[in-house]
Design an enzyme around this catalytic site. Structure first.
Site, PDB file in Angstrom:
ATOM      1  N   ALA A   2       2.967   1.826   3.039  1.00  0.00           N
ATOM      2  CA  ALA A   2       4.169   0.982   3.031  1.00  0.00           C
ATOM      3  C   ALA A   2       5.286   1.644   2.232  1.00  0.00           C
ATOM      4  CB  ALA A   2       3.861  -0.394   2.452  1.00  0.00           C
ATOM      5  N   CYS A  51       0.831  -1.205   0.000  1.00  0.00           N
ATOM      6  CA  CYS A  51       0.000   0.000   0.000  1.00  0.00           C
ATOM      7  C   CYS A  51       0.873   1.266   0.000  1.00  0.00           C
ATOM      8  CB  CYS A  51      -0.928   0.002   1.200  1.00  0.00           C
ATOM      9  SG  CYS A  51      -0.046   0.190   2.767  1.00  0.00           S
ATOM     10  N   ARG A 103      11.571  -5.291   6.822  1.00  0.00           N
ATOM     11  CA  ARG A 103      12.200  -5.097   5.520  1.00  0.00           C
ATOM     12  C   ARG A 103      13.688  -5.424   5.528  1.00  0.00           C
ATOM     13  NH1 ARG A 103      13.125   0.174   3.071  1.00  0.00           N
ATOM     14  NH2 ARG A 103      13.271   0.075   0.803  1.00  0.00           N
ATOM     15  N   HIS A 120       6.066   6.423  -2.299  1.00  0.00           N
ATOM     16  CA  HIS A 120       7.417   6.920  -2.580  1.00  0.00           C
ATOM     17  C   HIS A 120       7.353   8.403  -2.943  1.00  0.00           C
ATOM     18  CE1 HIS A 120       8.180   2.618  -4.273  1.00  0.00           C
ATOM     19  NE2 HIS A 120       8.352   2.621  -2.973  1.00  0.00           N
TER      20      HIS A 120
HETATM   21 FE1  CFM Z   1      13.221   0.440  -5.061  1.00  0.00          FE
HETATM   22 FE2  CFM Z   1      12.636  -1.893  -5.328  1.00  0.00          FE
HETATM   23 FE3  CFM Z   1      11.176  -0.245  -3.807  1.00  0.00          FE
HETATM   24 FE4  CFM Z   1      13.646  -1.018  -3.064  1.00  0.00          FE
HETATM   25 FE5  CFM Z   1      12.603  -3.019  -1.533  1.00  0.00          FE
HETATM   26 FE6  CFM Z   1      11.606  -3.801  -3.821  1.00  0.00          FE
HETATM   27 FE7  CFM Z   1      10.171  -2.210  -2.316  1.00  0.00          FE
HETATM   28 MO1  CFM Z   1      10.587  -4.666  -1.567  1.00  0.00          MO
HETATM   29  S1  CFM Z   1      14.572  -1.284  -4.927  1.00  0.00           S
HETATM   30  S2  CFM Z   1      12.689   0.886  -3.010  1.00  0.00           S
HETATM   31  S3  CFM Z   1      14.445  -1.921  -1.259  1.00  0.00           S
HETATM   32  S4  CFM Z   1      11.386  -0.324  -5.909  1.00  0.00           S
HETATM   33  S5  CFM Z   1      12.698  -4.900  -2.403  1.00  0.00           S
HETATM   34  S6  CFM Z   1      12.315  -3.873  -5.973  1.00  0.00           S
HETATM   35  S7  CFM Z   1       9.521  -3.850  -3.422  1.00  0.00           S
HETATM   36  S8  CFM Z   1      10.850  -2.751  -0.379  1.00  0.00           S
HETATM   37  S9  CFM Z   1       9.275  -0.322  -2.693  1.00  0.00           S
END
Ligand code: CFM
Length: 546
Positions: free
Chosen positions: A69, A66, A100, A199
Site C-alpha cells: 500500500a 501494508c 485514496r 515508501h
Molecule cells: Fe505522508 Fe501521510 Fe503517507 Fe500522505 Fe495519505 Fe496519510 Fe498515507 Mo493516508 S501525508 S504519504 S497522503 S504519511 S493520508 S498521514 S496515511 S495515504 S502513507
C-alpha cells in the site's frame, strides 16, 4: 445532558487514561504498548522518547496498512502516465484502485492511466507453478494497448513467497521494448511493519530508475520540487495555484498529479520543499547527495503554515522580487481566510480534537485546528518513525532492528557531471543561522501541549476507549475507524481521504476546513446517538432450559 468542555477536560487525567488503555492487555503486551503511549511533558532541551516503527502485536486490530500500500498506493499510485501493474491476486489491485482520492489532471497530452486497475490476477495455479509468464504477458499487453512511457510492477505477498523474479522480467521487457522504461518494486505487503517500508522501497526505485533521466533544460526562474504532497482531495491543485501566483515553478511533485517526466527532470530544481517527511525524505536526501539540491521542511496545511512555508522558499532564493511577490500573495489571500476564521471561532474555540493519521497529517492538521482555537488533546501516527515524533536529531540513535534492516538503503554518490551545489556551505550556514534550517524536521511532540497524549500505532480497542474516556469534540482518522467512533456519538473526520471533501491545503483549503469542522462539531445530531449498550448496559439473557 450536555457537558461543557471544561467539565470534560476535568474528567480525565492523562496518567489515568494511559492506565485505562493498558488495563485489559496481558502483561507483556501492556509493557510494549506502554512505551508507545506517551504523556507529553515539557523537558528542558530534550523530547520525551517514544517507541515507533515496531511490529504490531498479532491479534491487535491495527489502523496500519501494508508495505505494498505504501509503495504502489501512496508513492507511485498518483503518477498518471505510468502503467502500474499489481502482480498478485486481484484483491490487492482492486482495493488500491482510486480509493485514496488522489486527484489528477490528465493534462494537455491526455495520458492518464489512473482510471484503470492493472493486475495480473494471480490464481492458485500461478502460485504453484510461478507467475513470471503471466507477468511477462501482462506487461506486453499493457505495452501493446497503451504504449506508455513506463510500466511499473508491484509485488504482493504471494509473489515474494513463491520467489517470482520480477526484476529480471522487468529488465528483459525494458530491453525488448526499447522505448518504455520497465521497473519493479519488491514491496510485498509483509516486507516491513507497515506501509512506511513501502515508501522507502518506492523512493529507492524512483531514484534508481527515473530521476535524472531527462536533462532537457526546464524553464523557470525559481525552480523547486514539492516532495510528499499527494493531491488528496485536490490539495496539490491549490498549492500549485499559490506557487504559480508567487512566480515559483514546481518542476515535480512527488507524487500528486505527477508524470514520468516530472520525476525524470526533478534533478534540475534548485530547492526541494518537503511536505510529508515520512514518505519521501529518502528522495530528498538522495537528490541532495547526488545533485546538490538542498531541502527544507514545509507545511501547506493551515493558512499560517502556508504563509510561513512560502516565506521560507522566498528567503532561500533571496530574490527581492520574489520576496515581495510572496508577501503580496499572502496579503491578498489572508483577508478571506481571516474572515471565515473569525466567523467560526466563537463556535469552535476551546473545542477538542484527536488525530490519528498516517505519518504526517496527525501533526500538520494540528495547525488548522489551532487556527480555529481548537486544542489537540491526543494524537499519534500509524507508522511514523521516532524522528517524525521527536525530530530528526534522534536519527543517529534510531535502533536498527531486523525489520528495518530488511529494507534496502541505497548508496548514493555525487554525480560526476551533474552534481552542482546550489548554495555554498557558507551561504547555507548563514541561512540556517538566520532561521532557515535545512534538512530539519522538529516532529510532532515538541508542538503539542504538556499533558496531551501521544500514541503510536493506535488500535481499534484503544481508539474507542480513548473516545469513551476523553470525549473529544472531533476524532480524525480513516475509514476503518469512522463508524465505530460515530456510533459513540462523536463526529469523525477522515483525514486520509477527506471523506468527500477537500482541498484543505493552502488558503482556500483552510477556509473549506474551518467551515466543515464548524459544521461537524456543532451539529446536534451527535447528542442523539445512543448505542444499544448505553440505553441497556446489561443485556439480560436466560438459558433455554431455565
Ligand atoms: Fe505522508 Fe501521510 Fe503517507 Fe500522505 Fe495519505 Fe496519510 Fe498515507 Mo493516508 S501525508 S504519504 S497522503 S504519511 S493520508 S498521514 S496515511 S495515504 S502513507
Amino acid at each position: 445532558m450536555t457537558t461543557t468542555t471544561s467539565e470534560k477536560q476535568a474528567a480525565w487525567e492523562p496518567a489515568e487514561v494511559k492506565a485505562e488503555l493498558l488495563a485489559r492487555y496481558p502483561a507483556k503486551v501492556a509493557r510494549k504498548r506502554s512505551r508507545q503511549i506517551l504523556i507529553n511533558e515539557a523537558l528542558e532541551n530534550a523530547t520525551p522518547e517514544i517507541t515507533a516503527n515496531v511490529r504490531t502485536t498479532p491479534g491487535i486490530i491495527t489502523m496500519r496498512g501494508c508495505t505494498y500500500a505504501g509503495c504502489k498506493g501512496v508513492v507511485l499510485g498518483p503518477s498518471r502516465d505510468i502503467v502500474n501493474i499489481t502482480h498478485g491476486p486481484i484483491g490487492c489491485g482492486f482495493y488500491s484502485w482510486l480509493t485514496r482520492r488522489n486527484q489528477t489532471d490528465a493534462g494537455p497530452d491526455g495520458e492518464n492511466y489512473m482510471p484503470y486497475c492493472f493486475s495480473t490476477d494471480m490464481q492458485e495455479s500461478d502460485i504453484i507453478f510461478g507467475g513470471e509468464k503471466k507477468l511477462t504477458a501482462a506487461i506486453q499487453e499493457a505495452y501493446d494497448l497503451f504504449h506508455p512511457k513506463a510500466i511499473a510492477v508491484f509485488a504482493t505477498c504471494p509473489v515474494g513467497l513463491i520467489g517470482d523474479d520480477i526484476h529480471t522480467v522487468a529488465k528483459k521487457m525494458k530491453e525488448k521494448f526499447g522505448d518504455c522504461n520497465v521497473f519493479a518494486f519488491s514491496c510485498e505487503g509483509y516486507k516491513g511493519v507497515s506501509q512506511s517500508a513501502g515508501h522507502h522501497i518506492a523512493n529507492n526505485q524512483l531514484f534508481r530508475h527515473i530521476v535524472g533521466e531527462n536533462d532537457t533544460p526546464k524553464e523557470g526562474e525559481f525552480k523547486i520540487n514539492l516532495l510528499g504532497e499527494y493531491n488528496i482531495g485536490g490539495d496539490g491543485f491549490e498549492i500549485d495555484r499559490i506557487l504559480r501566483k508567487c512566480g515559483i515553478t514546481c518542476l515535480a511533485t512527488y507524487s500528486g498529479n505527477s508524470t514520468y517526466d516530472q520525476f525524470a527532470s526533478s534533478h534540475q530544481a534548485d530547492l526541494n520543499a518537503v511536505m510529508c517527511h515520512r514518505s519521501i525524505n529518502y528522495v530528498a536526501d538522495m537528490l541532495e547527495t547526488r545533485f546538490g539540491i538542498p531541502w527544507v521542511k514545509v507545511n501547506f496545511i493551515g493558512a499560517h503554515a502556508t504563509a510561513k512555508s512560502l516565506r521560507k522558499i522566498a528567503r532561500y532564493f533571496g530574490d527581492r522580487k520574489l520576496i515581495d511577490r510572496v508577501e503580496e500573495v499572502i496579503a491578498g489571500e489572508m483577508p478571506e481566510v481571516e474572515k471565515v476564521m473569525a466567523e467560526v471561532r466563537p463556535r469552535t474555540e476551546g473545542r477538542t480534537a484527536m488525530l490519528f493519521v498516517g505519518g504526517s497529517r496527525a501533526h500538520h492538521y494540528q495547525e488548522l485546528f489551532a487556527e480555529m482555537g481548537m486544542k489537540t488533546i491526543a494524537a499519534g501516527y500509524e507508522f511514523a518513525h521516532r524522528d517524525d515524533y521527536e525530530g530528526r536529531r534522534v536519527l543517529p540513535d534510531l535502533e536498527v532492528d531486523a525489520d528495518s534492516r530488511n529494507i534496502e538503503e541505497i548508496r548514493v554518490e555525487p554525480d560526476p557531471d551533474r552534481y552542482r551545489p546550489r548554495k555554498s556551505e557558507k551561504e547555507l550556514r548563514k541561512l540556517a543561522e538566520s532561521g532557515l534550517p535545512f534538512k530539519e524536521y522538529e516532529g510532532m511532540i515538541p508542538d503539542m501541549d504538556r499533558n496531551t497524549l501521544v500514541i503510536d500505532d493506535l488500535n481499534q480497542y484503544e481508539a474507542e476507549k480513548l473516545v469513551e474516556l476523553m470525549r473529544p469534540d472531533i476524532f480524525c482518522a480513516g475509514i476503518k475507524e469512522k463508524y465505530s467512533i460515530q456510533k459513540l456519538g462523536v463526529p469523525m473526520k477522515q483525514l486520509h481521504s477527506y471523506d468527500s471533501g477537500g482541498p484543505y491545503a493552502g488558503f482556500r483549503g483552510a477556509v473549506n476546513f474551518y467551515r466543515e469542522i464548524d459544521r461537524l462539531v456543532n451539529s446536534r445530531v451527535w447528542s442523539y446517538m445512543k448505542a444499544p449498550w448505553q440505553i441497556n448496559p446489561q443485556l439480560s439473557a436466560t438459558y433455554q432450559w431455565e
